[in-house]
Design a protein around this motif. Structure first.
Motif, PDB file in Angstrom:
ATOM      1  N   ILE A 140       0.043   2.367   3.120  1.00 41.25           N
ATOM      2  CA  ILE A 140      -0.968   1.308   3.005  1.00 41.25           C
ATOM      3  C   ILE A 140      -2.194   1.653   3.851  1.00 41.25           C
ATOM      4  CG2 ILE A 140      -1.461  -1.111   3.578  1.00 41.25           C
ATOM      5  CD1 ILE A 140       1.486  -1.714   2.851  1.00 41.25           C
ATOM      6  N   HIS A 155      -4.293   3.992   2.215  1.00 40.61           N
ATOM      7  CA  HIS A 155      -4.816   3.407   0.974  1.00 40.61           C
ATOM      8  C   HIS A 155      -4.187   4.045  -0.258  1.00 40.61           C
ATOM      9  CE1 HIS A 155      -7.708   1.052   3.215  1.00 40.61           C
ATOM     10  NE2 HIS A 155      -8.108   2.146   3.830  1.00 40.61           N
ATOM     11  N   SER A 169      -2.338  -0.269  -2.385  1.00 35.62           N
ATOM     12  CA  SER A 169      -3.210  -1.424  -2.134  1.00 35.62           C
ATOM     13  C   SER A 169      -2.755  -2.665  -2.895  1.00 35.62           C
ATOM     14  CB  SER A 169      -4.663  -1.099  -2.499  1.00 35.62           C
ATOM     15  OG  SER A 169      -4.766  -0.720  -3.856  1.00 35.62           O
ATOM     16  N   ASN A 170      -1.677  -2.541  -3.666  1.00 41.58           N
ATOM     17  CA  ASN A 170      -1.064  -3.701  -4.321  1.00 41.58           C
ATOM     18  C   ASN A 170       0.379  -3.352  -4.665  1.00 41.58           C
ATOM     19  OD1 ASN A 170      -1.110  -2.290  -6.918  1.00 41.58           O
ATOM     20  ND2 ASN A 170      -3.306  -2.764  -6.950  1.00 41.58           N
ATOM     21  N   LYS A 198       1.835  -3.021  -7.546  1.00 39.43           N
ATOM     22  CA  LYS A 198       1.967  -2.024  -8.614  1.00 39.43           C
ATOM     23  C   LYS A 198       1.850  -0.608  -8.054  1.00 39.43           C
ATOM     24  CE  LYS A 198      -0.094  -0.559 -12.996  1.00 39.43           C
ATOM     25  NZ  LYS A 198      -0.252   0.837 -12.545  1.00 39.43           N
ATOM     26  N   MET A 201      -2.038  -9.969   2.802  1.00 39.32           N
ATOM     27  CA  MET A 201      -1.880 -10.057   1.347  1.00 39.32           C
ATOM     28  C   MET A 201      -2.545 -11.335   0.866  1.00 39.32           C
ATOM     29  SD  MET A 201       1.959  -8.675   0.421  1.00 39.32           S
ATOM     30  CE  MET A 201       2.790 -10.082   1.146  1.00 39.32           C
ATOM     31  N   ASP A 202      -3.335 -11.233  -0.211  1.00 41.33           N
ATOM     32  CA  ASP A 202      -3.942 -12.427  -0.785  1.00 41.33           C
ATOM     33  C   ASP A 202      -3.041 -12.978  -1.884  1.00 41.33           C
ATOM     34  OD1 ASP A 202      -4.315 -10.765  -2.961  1.00 41.33           O
ATOM     35  OD2 ASP A 202      -6.439 -10.414  -2.537  1.00 41.33           O
ATOM     36  N   ASP A 253      -3.233 -12.693  -4.990  1.00 42.51           N
ATOM     37  CA  ASP A 253      -2.977 -11.707  -6.041  1.00 42.51           C
ATOM     38  C   ASP A 253      -2.174 -10.526  -5.528  1.00 42.51           C
ATOM     39  OD1 ASP A 253      -4.455 -13.203  -7.891  1.00 42.51           O
ATOM     40  OD2 ASP A 253      -6.337 -12.323  -7.166  1.00 42.51           O
ATOM     41  N   ILE A 254      -1.670 -10.662  -4.321  1.00 47.57           N
ATOM     42  CA  ILE A 254      -0.868  -9.638  -3.641  1.00 47.57           C
ATOM     43  C   ILE A 254      -1.655  -8.327  -3.543  1.00 47.57           C
ATOM     44  CG2 ILE A 254       1.465  -8.721  -3.399  1.00 47.57           C
ATOM     45  CD1 ILE A 254       2.504 -10.648  -5.321  1.00 47.57           C
ATOM     46  N   ASN A 255      -2.932  -8.436  -3.271  1.00 42.84           N
ATOM     47  CA  ASN A 255      -3.690  -7.248  -2.867  1.00 42.84           C
ATOM     48  C   ASN A 255      -3.444  -7.025  -1.383  1.00 42.84           C
ATOM     49  OD1 ASN A 255      -4.965  -6.716  -5.404  1.00 42.84           O
ATOM     50  ND2 ASN A 255      -6.288  -8.491  -5.033  1.00 42.84           N
ATOM     51  N   ILE A 256      -3.261  -5.786  -1.020  1.00 44.14           N
ATOM     52  CA  ILE A 256      -2.769  -5.451   0.324  1.00 44.14           C
ATOM     53  C   ILE A 256      -3.841  -4.703   1.095  1.00 44.14           C
ATOM     54  CG2 ILE A 256      -0.943  -4.284   1.599  1.00 44.14           C
ATOM     55  CD1 ILE A 256       0.679  -4.376  -1.082  1.00 44.14           C
ATOM     56  N   ASN A 257      -4.033  -5.110   2.349  1.00 43.54           N
ATOM     57  CA  ASN A 257      -4.951  -4.405   3.246  1.00 43.54           C
ATOM     58  C   ASN A 257      -4.286  -4.260   4.612  1.00 43.54           C
ATOM     59  OD1 ASN A 257      -7.559  -4.024   1.746  1.00 43.54           O
ATOM     60  ND2 ASN A 257      -7.323  -6.239   1.494  1.00 43.54           N
TER      61      ASN A 257
END
Length: 1093
Positions: free
Chosen positions: A443, A446, A449-450, A452, A508-509, A511-515
């Motif tokens: 992560i 990068h 990042s999600n 998927k 995680m937002d 929409d499960i976007n990851i940072n």
């Protein structure tokens, strides 16, 4: 058919000088390895010459490269450092003839930066080290140049300790290769060549190492192709149900002599034991039970080996033809033993599993004494891969023609190992057991990042290959289809991502976007275990240095440090002993677990307490290799937390530096940090009183040589090394910004020896200092990292900061902490001033503090409208302060140094004369007998006129901490003349107040609004004017002007008598004056008000 070495181009034949033909395994692999660029995987018995396959792959790369090998970058990765070192010594000589540079990149080497390997061609490393290197590969052009990646002992991927890291690193290198191939400017892939011991599912490894052209080429050779035929024997021994593994292991010691006599054929024998203590005990028993037939020359050779040994016990055993070898013995002893065994002079060698992972020692007979070993305090059976590695040490082709392997086990498990030796077990992935750390690393890179992309990354691992074929091993139902398995893997990823998010490593937002967060980046950068991160999240922010040492000792990174029975006495002595030097923070009770052992060894090392036991010294070395990065992580982790952790942060910064320097922050052994200075020389310097760098600089070089018993120019070299260290000066200055809730501070850091370092062109080597300011509420006010390169232009750095008022006090703790050196830190305290300080429930009048600058100075400066005052440490003891004591967070106070006091006048500000009187009343009540009270008694007894004493202006006034200090600038007013006002003192109406040098008070009937006195040196002030009327001309102040300033009615002709007696009676009236360099008449009036008491 065997292939000839002459097929290799003449330039590279020197690599294979030892033999004219390749063996069967090497000949079968030659075409695929030497004449293609496809990925290649080989599974062959141990001792079949798989290392030659790596050398052929390197030659293939050299054949395609230019003659100067400028762009050649090869990485060889082996699971243990010993194997890396062995290969490094081998290839450094062989490929050195071709102009190739080799670098060993393991935890034992100083090479820890990508810059250090930019000029080398062959990089030899371990999975753990390469993992930390490649976690930032996108930022490094150098890592993109890697064209060949060699993986030794790839079957270790199933190991629960090392396997997950190995798998993650290989998967990352695959991703990097794909990324470079998709880059139109490069269109280049990294080639993978992996070798393994005999495993049944080598095709799964080939599938894992596939590329766009398909799976890797696979070569599988069974035991029948072993160059030296191996005889395998399994012996079962009775073990009752109540007998422990420990007792069973001891009972096998007495069977060893018979087994060696039966199977060794008078050739070298290698015996594997589970523990270091077991190794030594077995060797001692055999030396008593067995008598080896040796010639006189043979005995002389053994005596020669024995004389070269450090270990006295080992020396005695070698004389009997027996020795032991493990990681706990001295390095020089290890080399002597290895040399004796290699030459066949040592009949029997007992060892731990260290030798099983590739150390090339000849043995006709290999004995595995017991199939169980201890892992983190629990007894477990050896894995199949471990047993194969140990058996593989028998019958090396260059040393022997036949070999025998004997497994000694319980009679209950004899059949299990007979079946195992006839066929091997499929290897599985262990990545799912350590998924959290590696997910976080990807992560941060990068790569993920999600969710998927997390699943896509899983598809690139060996875990995915095996979970599709054997889902039940990973906890999934066997009837699941491939889409069902992928759904389960996605759920597994989501579960781990939530765990990372739960401790703040990622965000995680919806929409499960990851940072990644800053904490997550730190975890990846320093390769810290997830369990350690969870442990550190419990920090309160108030931890002391001893508490942080204890916390680090519990880190997951030290889980492989075991507490051995024979070490407890030494550790308990280090912990508590009245007759010896002990550790700085003793632990309660006796040392009874590995965490306490780690704590004890950390403190012993930092305290320069010698540890005689070599095994403990080895453990200490291992602890500090991991401790440096764990302590660095802890310090940076705390710096990113909310700012109420000043105490813990400053102690963490100090501890991180201590780990690097291997000294406590207040250690007198500072010279140990210099090159060529060991503990003995540092101790000699300490005994001579040279415990600081300043003292070293001031000492004559000849005296240093006399103390150290060294010849010139040793003393000059020491002083030059000390002069080359950066020295700093820290200055704080409060700026004239007036607010009851905030103060503005200017912070300046100077490099004191800037000119000297620039003149000598001294390299600063990445050294930096950390500047940290904190208040009494444990808040971090400023955190700044300053690299020495910042000072290269002007030698100074400065910043202005605004500081909010703390509830528990107004003192600021300031520290400048070196990243590398003990003895350079600066710690000081600075008292800020806020107008309107608390006085009970009221706000007392404004006093504007002056600034004080200086390194380590404890002086405080204030300015009132009538002048400037300073209190220094020398005068502080004279001051009586009735104010409430503050409870400040204290920084370490070592390393203080003096500095120049700089006074700076603040801008003019409004003055008020309000609750000051109430404060004076409270002060008067707290004083026993003041000059004013003595004056009141004299006036009461004699009712005589108080004659004002003219007092000289003091250089420094004493003061109280609440109201500051005032320089006496008002002109002297003498009221003793009979033409002036006669006055008496009304003790019921007014109270008094004094400073430590000159009595000063303010007393008036009206509320003048928080005005600060001008401190005229007059001894008394009348409560009311009595007696003769005082004429305006005789009074030294413009009464009418004063009345006008106070907005009193202008239609009244004011005299001193009616002005003070009748007109200043309203509680709400106030008086405000401006202060400047020369006292105005209004200021003089206030000085009179103050001085007459």
């Amino acid at each position: 058919m065997l292939r000839s070495v002459t097929e290799i181009p003449a330039t590279f034949r020197c690599i294979f000088n030892g033999f004219p033909y390749f063996n069967y395994v090497q000949s079968k692999a030659l075409d695929d390895v030497l004449y293609t660029n496809k990925n290649f995987v080989a599974s062959a018995p141990t001792g079949s010459g798989k290392t030659v396959l790596f050398e052929l792959a390197i030659i293939r790369l050299l054949m395609e490269s230019t003659e100067h090998w400028q762009n050649v970058k090869v990485v060889y990765m082996a699971p243990i450092k010993a194997l890396c070192n062995q290969q490094y010594q081998n290839w450094k000589q062989r490929f050195g003839y071709l102009g190739l540079n080799c670098k060993e990149l393991t935890g034992d080497t100083e090479v820890d930066d990508i810059v250090e390997i930019q000029n080398c061609h062959l990089i030899l490393t371990t999975p753990e080290k390469w993992d930390s290197m490649t976690r930032k590969w996108k930022d490094s052009c150098l890592l993109r140049l890697i064209q060949l990646f060699l993986i030794d002992e790839v079957h270790v991927v199933k190991d629960t300790q090392r396997g997950a890291t190995l798998e993650a690193v290989i998967s990352r290198m695959k991703a990097m290769s794909t990324c470079l191939f998709n880059d139109q400017s490069q269109r280049r892939r990294t080639r993978f060549v992996a070798v393994s011991a005999t495993i049944p599912n080598i095709s799964d490894i080939a599938c894992w190492l596939s590329d766009s052209e398909g799976p890797a080429t696979c070569l599988k050779m069974d035991e029948s192709h072993r160059p030296v035929q191996l005889r395998k024997v399994v012996l079962g021994f009775p073990c009752s149900s109540h007998q422990t593994e420990f007792k069973f292991d001891i009972s096998l010691n007495y069977k060893m002599a018979n087994i060696i006599q039966t199977y060794s054929d008078q050739k070298p024998s290698l015996v594997f034991c589970s523990t270091r203590k077991g190794v030594q005990q077995s060797a001692e028993v055999l030396a008593k039970d067995a008598r080896f037939i040796m010639s006189i020359d043979h005995k002389k050779r053994l005596m020669k080996y024995a004389d070269a040994l450090v270990d006295s016990k080992l020396r005695v055993l070698v004389m009997h033809g027996v020795a032991y070898h493990h990681a706990g013995i001295d390095g020089s002893d290890r080399k002597v033993i290895e040399d004796a065994f290699t030459k066949g002079d040592l009949p029997v060698l007992f060892t731990t599993t260290t030798l099983a992972m590739g150390m090339n020692l000849p043995a006709h007979l290999v004995v595995i004494k017991s199939t169980a070993h201890y892992v983190q305090g629990t007894c477990e059976d050896y894995s199949e891969a471990d047993i194969l590695q140990m058996i593989g040490r028998a019958g090396r082709p260059q040393f022997d023609t036949s070999a025998t392997a004997v497994i000694m086990t319980k009679i209950q498990t004899k059949d299990k190992y007979i079946k195992f030796l006839n066929g091997t077990k499929t290897i599985e992935s262990s990545l799912h057991l350590n998924l959290l750390e590696h997910l976080n690393a990807e992560i941060v890179l990068h790569t993920i990042s999600n969710v998927k992309m997390a699943l896509d990354w899983i598809r690139s691992t060996f875990l995915y290959v095996r979970v599709i074929k054997n889902p039940t091993h990973y906890g999934f139902p066997s009837e699941l289809s491939k889409p069902g398995i992928e759904a389960k893997l996605q759920d597994l990823c989501l579960k781990n991502l939530k765990a990372l998010s739960g401790v703040g490593l990622i965000t995680m937002d919806k929409d499960i976007n990851i940072n990644p967060t800053e904490t997550g980046k730190l975890m990846a950068r320093y390769s810290v275990a997830f369990d350690t991160i969870q442990h550190f999240t419990k920090i309160s922010g108030l931890e002391s240095l001893s508490e942080l040492v204890s916390m680090i000792s519990k880190s997951q990174e030290f889980r492989d440090i075991q507490l051995r029975v024979n070490e407890k006495r030494i550790l308990n002595t280090l912990n508590k002993d009245k007759n010896r030097t002990t550790i700085r923070f003793p632990m309660e009770g006796k040392v009874k677990n590995s965490e306490m052992k780690v704590n004890c060894l950390i403190q012993a090392q930092l305290g320069c307490i010698p540890i005689q036991d070599f095994g403990l010294s080895q453990d200490t070395s291992k602890i500090f290799k991991n401790g440096v990065r764990v302590s660095k992580y802890l310090a940076e982790f705390l710096s990113h937390l909310p700012r109420n952790n000043f105490a813990a942060l400053i102690n963490a910064l100090t501890l991180a530096k201590c780990f690097r320097a291997k000294l406590w922050e207040n250690s007198p052994y500072i010279l140990r940090q210099l090159d060529k200075i060991g503990l003995s020389l540092a101790t000699a310097m300490v005994n001579a009183g040279l415990t600081t760098f300043r003292k070293i600089e001031q000492t004559n070089p000849r005296e240093l040589e006399l103390i150290a018993n060294r010849h010139p120019p040793f003393g000059n070299q020491i002083r030059e090394s000390v002069f080359a260290l950066p020295k700093y000066d820290l200055q704080l200055e409060q700026l004239p910004v007036y607010s009851t809730s905030a103060a503005e501070i200017s912070v300046t850091v100077n490099m004191k020896n800037f000119d000297q370092l620039i003149a000598k062109n001294t390299s600063l080597c990445g050294h930096y200092v950390t500047l940290i300011l904190g208040d009494c509420d444990n808040n971090v006010l400023l955190f700044q990292t300053l690299f020495d390169s910042v000072f290269l232009k002007s030698g100074t750095w400065s910043r202005k900061i605004s500081i909010a008022r703390a509830a528990k006090g107004e003192e600021i703790s300031t520290s400048l902490i070196s990243s590398k050196y003990v003895g350079l830190d600066i710690h000081q305290r600075f008292s800020t001033f806020y107008p309107g300080k608390p006085c009970g429930d009221e706000i007392c009048g404004p006093e504007s503090p002056l600034t004080i600058t200086g390194k380590g100075s404890s002086s405080t400066v204030y300015e009132s409208p009538s002048g400037i005052g300073v209190i220094s440490k020398e005068h502080r003891g004279q001051v009586t302060t009735p104010t409430k004591k503050t409870n400040c967070t204290n920084a370490p106070d070592e390393g203080k140094a003096g500095g120049q006091v700089v006074l700076k006048r603040t801008e003019k500000s409004g003055l008020h004369f309000s609750s000051y009187l109430r404060d004076l009343v409270s002060r008067n009540e707290s004083l026993m007998e003041t000059p004013v009270k003595r004056l009141k008694m004299r006036m009461h007894l004699g009712n005589e006129t108080a004659r004002v004493q003219q007092c000289p202006q003091p250089a420094v006034l004493g003061c109280d901490q609440k109201h500051g200090y005032a320089e006496i600038r008002s002109r002297i007013v003498d009221f003793s003349d009979g033409n002036r006002a006669r006055h008496t003192f009304n003790s019921e109406s007014y109270q008094s107040h004094q400073t430590s040098v000159c009595p000063t008070t303010v007393i008036t009937k009206g509320d003048f609004g928080n005005v600060t006195p001008c401190a005229a040196p007059v001894t008394a002030w009348p409560s009311v004017f009595t007696g003769d009327e005082v004429a305006q001309d005789d009074f030294p102040i413009d009464i009418m002007g004063l009345a006008s300033t106070m907005n009193l009615p202008q239609n009244v002709c004011y005299t001193p008598q009616n002005f003070f007696k009748n007109k200043i009676s309203e509680e709400e009236s106030s008086l405000s004056f401006l202060g400047d360099d020369d006292c105005t008449e209004s200021e003089d009036c206030l000085g009179i008000f103050d001085g007459l008491f």
